[in-house]
Enzyme design. Structure first.
Site, PDB file in Angstrom:
ATOM      1  CG  HIS A   1       6.104  -2.358  -1.428  1.00 26.23           C
ATOM      2  ND1 HIS A   1       6.330  -3.078  -2.460  1.00 26.23           N
ATOM      3  CD2 HIS A   1       7.060  -1.479  -1.192  1.00 26.23           C
ATOM      4  CE1 HIS A   1       7.385  -2.494  -2.927  1.00 26.23           C
ATOM      5  NE2 HIS A   1       7.924  -1.388  -2.383  1.00 26.23           N
TER       6      HIS A   1
ATOM      7  CG  ASP B   1       6.528  -4.711  -6.314  1.00 26.14           C
ATOM      8  OD1 ASP B   1       6.176  -5.782  -6.403  1.00 26.14           O
ATOM      9  OD2 ASP B   1       6.102  -3.693  -5.415  1.00 26.14           O
TER      10      ASP B   1
ATOM     11  CG  HIS C   1       2.255  -6.755  -7.516  1.00 27.54           C
ATOM     12  ND1 HIS C   1       3.077  -7.398  -6.537  1.00 27.54           N
ATOM     13  CD2 HIS C   1       1.095  -7.405  -7.892  1.00 27.54           C
ATOM     14  CE1 HIS C   1       2.383  -8.708  -6.334  1.00 27.54           C
ATOM     15  NE2 HIS C   1       1.226  -8.886  -7.241  1.00 27.54           N
TER      16      HIS C   1
ATOM     17  CG  ASP D   1       3.563  -1.369  -5.157  1.00 24.84           C
ATOM     18  OD1 ASP D   1       2.842  -2.575  -5.468  1.00 24.84           O
ATOM     19  OD2 ASP D   1       4.629  -1.789  -4.691  1.00 24.84           O
TER      20      ASP D   1
ATOM     21  CG  HIS E   1       0.051  -4.389  -0.153  1.00 22.79           C
ATOM     22  ND1 HIS E   1       0.349  -5.670  -0.184  1.00 22.79           N
ATOM     23  CD2 HIS E   1      -0.982  -4.368  -0.792  1.00 22.79           C
ATOM     24  CE1 HIS E   1      -0.453  -6.589  -0.800  1.00 22.79           C
ATOM     25  NE2 HIS E   1      -1.392  -5.872  -1.051  1.00 22.79           N
TER      26      HIS E   1
ATOM     27  CG  ASP F   1       7.246  -6.868  -2.961  1.00 20.46           C
ATOM     28  OD1 ASP F   1       7.218  -7.936  -2.561  1.00 20.46           O
ATOM     29  OD2 ASP F   1       6.179  -6.171  -2.863  1.00 20.46           O
TER      30      ASP F   1
ATOM     31  CG  ASP G   1       5.699  -9.407  -4.809  1.00 17.51           C
ATOM     32  OD1 ASP G   1       6.640  -8.712  -5.510  1.00 17.51           O
ATOM     33  OD2 ASP G   1       4.635  -9.108  -4.309  1.00 17.51           O
TER      34      ASP G   1
ATOM     35  CD  GLU H   1       3.934  -6.734   0.558  1.00 15.76           C
ATOM     36  OE1 GLU H   1       3.555  -7.961   1.191  1.00 15.76           O
ATOM     37  OE2 GLU H   1       3.413  -5.758   0.599  1.00 15.76           O
TER      38      GLU H   1
END
Length: 304
Positions: A104, A126, A128, A130, A143, A231, A233, A276
């Protein structure tokens, strides 16, 4: 044919500590990206991959940086500055850039290029945030920093990080969708920012359609278009197993498609990245195939 899309591969794994995401662009192409986009009435031009030195060619001194620094920052800078030029040139030539990661960290380049001559919004799909910086990151992996970098948060306000700046992006035009894993300092930084954050609890309580509509309202308010950072994930690991940092409790297959369909209907998509995808951890390339499907939905593919 309708929209023109320019596919740009950024096969980097500098931003993570797990091998394999550098093969993501190849896996996504192999899963039929061009064919699925053309089925969505899109004309594709694939310009290939950026030149990214392999792991074995990296500077070993950057492997374990001291506290308060970021791993492989010089290498990340080199990739992202080139990617930014490709993204900006694509837009100037009337094409929508679709960057294929890689980890990322490539979003630093995508956002810098997309916002070079325009005010943009961004939607960050995402697990997360980030939103770490070199000082707050527990790992030093870039990332986990690209959104903070693009917005000039904390350490990234220093002149040495000028290359990370996305000049036409403001925090009040950024929406994070589907958060479920944040570091403590990162959580505090997000709370103190003007970024709008929607967690998985928001999706559970309100439904994906309502949350994405609100995210689009944030990102399109007074902007010239939006950047979508997807992303893989973001999805639940049972749906997208081939990612480096899986977190249980993500969105479902249909929720993800509905979100991308909403992006398409908005008519505001200016640039996008898929990141990712890790073929080493995938099962029968299904995560790459899912990335292809979602990209096609974002660019207008429909059942009817």
């Amino acid at each position: 044919m309708g929209r023109r899309v320019r596919i740009i591969g950024a096969p980097t794994d500098y931003g993570t500590n797990r091998r394999g995401v550098d093969m993501g662009p190849s896996a996504i192409r192999y899963a039929g990206l061009a064919d699925d986009l053309e089925a969505a009435d899109v004309t594709c031009r694939d310009v290939g991959d950026l030149a990214v030195p392999r792991m074995e060619e990296r500077d070993p001194d950057t492997e374990k940086p001291p506290a308060g620094t970021a791993r492989f920052l010089r290498e990340t800078r080199d990739v992202c500055t080139v990617l930014a030029d490709h993204v900006a040139d694509s837009i100037d030539e009337g094409a929508t850039p679709l960057a294929l990661g890689g980890d990322h960290s490539i979003a630093i380049g995508s956002l810098a290029g997309s916002s070079r001559d325009a005010a943009i919004g961004a939607i960050w799909f995402d697990a997360h945030g980030d939103f770490n910086t070199p000082t707050t990151s527990p790992s030093g992996n870039v990332h986990g920093m690209p959104l903070a970098a693009a917005l000039g948060v904390g350490d990234f306000a220093a002149d040495e990080y000028a290359w990370t700046d996305a000049p036409g992006l403001a925090a009040e035009h950024v929406a994070l969708v589907g958060l479920r894993s944040l570091d403590e300092d990162e959580r505090d930084a997000l709370r103190d920012s003007d970024v709008t954050a929607f967690t998985m609890s928001d999706i559970d309580q309100r439904g994906i359609a309502s949350v994405v509509d609100d995210a689009l309202a944030v990102a399109t308010d007074g902007t010239d278009g939006i950047h979508v950072s997807l992303d893989l994930d973001w999805l639940d690991p049972t749906v997208a197993p081939g990612v480096g940092t899986p977190v249980r409790g993500g969105v479902t297959y249909r929720e993800a498609h509905l979100a991308m369909e909403a992006v398409s209907r908005s008519g505001s998509l200016r640039s996008m990245e898929l990141v990712e995808v890790n073929p080493v951890l995938d099962e029968h390339n299904e995560t790459a195939a899912l990335a292809v499907e979602l990209a096609a939905s974002a660019f207008g593919k429909r059942v009817l």
